[in-house]
Design an enzyme around this catalytic site. Structure first.
Site, PDB file in Angstrom:
ATOM      1  NE  ARG A   1      -4.989 -12.022   7.808  1.00 33.75           N
ATOM      2  CZ  ARG A   1      -4.226 -11.018   7.314  1.00 33.75           C
ATOM      3  NH1 ARG A   1      -3.140 -10.862   7.196  1.00 33.75           N
ATOM      4  NH2 ARG A   1      -4.888  -9.772   7.247  1.00 33.75           N
TER       5      ARG A   1
ATOM      6  NE  ARG B   1       2.657   2.501   8.531  1.00 31.49           N
ATOM      7  CZ  ARG B   1       3.029   1.309   8.198  1.00 31.49           C
ATOM      8  NH1 ARG B   1       2.344   0.269   8.103  1.00 31.49           N
ATOM      9  NH2 ARG B   1       4.326   1.022   8.614  1.00 31.49           N
TER      10      ARG B   1
ATOM     11  CG  ASP C   1       0.333  -5.234  -0.276  1.00 32.28           C
ATOM     12  OD1 ASP C   1       0.287  -3.941   0.332  1.00 32.28           O
ATOM     13  OD2 ASP C   1       0.073  -6.167   0.216  1.00 32.28           O
TER      14      ASP C   1
ATOM     15  CE  LYS D   1      -1.343  -0.096   2.742  1.00 31.61           C
ATOM     16  NZ  LYS D   1      -1.865  -1.215   3.650  1.00 31.61           N
TER      17      LYS D   1
ATOM     18  NE  ARG E   1       3.790   1.210   0.250  1.00 29.42           N
ATOM     19  CZ  ARG E   1       3.542   0.060   0.751  1.00 29.42           C
ATOM     20  NH1 ARG E   1       2.124  -0.631   0.240  1.00 29.42           N
ATOM     21  NH2 ARG E   1       4.420  -0.432   1.643  1.00 29.42           N
TER      22      ARG E   1
ATOM     23  NE  ARG F   1       3.877  -4.410  -0.116  1.00 29.61           N
ATOM     24  CZ  ARG F   1       3.760  -5.520  -0.197  1.00 29.61           C
ATOM     25  NH1 ARG F   1       4.706  -6.232  -1.278  1.00 29.61           N
ATOM     26  NH2 ARG F   1       3.796  -6.483   0.725  1.00 29.61           N
TER      27      ARG F   1
END
Length: 424
Positions: A25, A120, A310, A337, A341, A383
């Site tokens: 951002r 996605r 997350d 994701k 996951r 992750r």
């Protein structure tokens, strides 16, 4: 392939990478500000590099300097039509936020990515942008811009998503009238904070945020805080390893990001916050964690799951070794994701001996179980890789993790930091 064993002690202090969400951002908003900004401690991961590369392809001048990354914004009108597809790599944040930014531009842009990103769902951002009058086709590739102008709408999000909200706010500051986004549950608010600080007309309420057209945005110098999502891996490892003491400096503790600290507290895992302060727009603190005896199972559901999206993979690791039955529901977003996951973590933890049942939108996990080292797969998901590495730090024997290099997407120094904490 990476090999992980439980060390005799887990001990040390880490300086974590800059927050990935804030980094995206800071680059995007300063790219359309009126003037020069300096951004320090930017996330070094591949996802943020994808955002920087896309902005450069749109004519934004971005360069390294001794005082941090220099972003020379030329306002919304300073963006230029790209000569080719914009490659978002593996970054859903890049694709969704740039879709909102570019929806109001008079030229068409094609947003593409790798095979994982292409799978996605992108209509969740393209559809409300079309309702604002944008030319937007979810593709793939995602095609946006080139329309006749945007108008504000009130959009009630069916699924809580900070990325979709941010995309609509980026479109809204270019639109006629008010754009209001109503959330089913609170999500991270970095976009609203930055827009407000840069002079955009922002109105925030408990369950909604509204913006109006911004004639220009002020450049915003900032230091990006350390990433709490990255910290979560070490907090779980430090709390559950039998001989641990870990300190993490300057971590972002924005209230929309600290749900993981609440879950750890409910589970009886102690995290100490010290030196609380503010760096620019974002609150930060030093976090300290050590072995926490007497932990317990926990439950996560509904809107809380969106705030933990997350951190849920590593919380699944915690649930596997804590006594009692933990349930995670409301996390269907995890299936969309870099990997699915839900399934990827179930596969890895079951291979290591966890008593886990996969649910449609999460897991039911019975603990405590003694985890055993095994050969496990990351599925190319950063992750998942880091969460299974934490499981390896808690397990008996050796854990071998396939495709371990994917951690570079968000945390290139992860394996070096892991090695630095392991003591014989």
């Amino acid at each position: 392939m990476a090999s992980v064993r439980r060390p005799a002690r887990l001990e040390g202090e880490l300086r974590l990478p800059g927050d990935k969400s804030v980094s995206h951002r800071a680059l995007i908003l300063n790219a359309v500000a009126s003037g020069e900004a300096r951004v320090t401690n930017l996330s070094p991961g591949a996802d943020v590099a994808s955002t920087a590369a896309c902005l450069s392809a749109l004519g934004v001048e971005i360069s390294d300097g001794r005082q941090g990354l220099r972003v020379l914004g030329g306002g919304f009108e300073g963006l230029r039509a790209p000569a080719a597809e914009l490659d978002c790599g593996n970054s859903g944040t890049t694709m969704r936020l740039l879709a909102g930014l570019l929806a109001g531009r008079p030229f068409e842009s094609l947003l593409a990515g790798d095979a994982s990103l292409t799978r996605r769902p992108m209509d969740r951002v393209a559809s409300p942008l079309r309702a604002m009058g944008a030319a937007a086709d979810a593709g793939p590739p995602l095609r946006v811009g080139g329309g006749s102008g945007l108008h504000g709408i009130e959009y009630r999000m069916p699924v809580a998503s900070a990325q979709v909200k941010s995309a609509l706010l980026l479109a809204g500051v270019q639109a006629e009238g008010e754009t209001r986004v109503v959330e089913p549950a609170p999500t991270r608010d970095h976009t609203e904070r930055m827009l407000e600080a840069m002079g955009a007309p922002v109105e925030r309420a408990e369950t909604s945020v509204a913006v109006r057209r911004a004639g220009s945005l002020r450049p915003l110098d900032m230091r990006v805080p350390a990433d709490l999502s990255a910290a979560a891996f070490w907090l779980v490892a430090g709390a559950l390893h039998p001989a641990a003491r870990v300190r993490l400096g300057g971590v972002g503790v924005n209230p929309t990001r600290t749900a993981v600290l609440g879950v750890l507290a409910r589970a009886g895992l102690r995290v100490r916050r010290t030196a609380e302060r503010s760096e620019g727009l974002e609150p930060v603190a030093d976090l300290e964690v050590g072995t926490s005896p007497g932990g317990r199972a926990f439950a996560i559901g509904g809107g809380e799951a969106a705030l933990l999206i997350d951190e849920l993979p590593v919380l699944a690791v915690a649930a596997a070794v804590l006594p009692g039955v933990s349930r995670v529901t409301g996390a269907g977003e995890l299936r969309f994701k870099e990997s699915d996951r839900v399934t990827a973590m179930a596969e890895g933890l079951v291979a290591m001996g966890a008593d886990l049942r996969e649910l449609e939108d999460g897991w039911e996990i019975h603990g405590p179980r003694r985890l055993e080292g095994a050969r496990v797969r990351s599925h190319g998901d950063h992750r998942v890789a880091m969460a299974l590495a934490v499981a390896g730090l808690l397990a008996e024997g050796e854990t071998n993790l396939e495709d371990a290099d994917c951690v570079a997407i968000s945390y290139p120094g992860f394996w070096d930091d892991l090695d630095s904490l392991c003591r014989s």
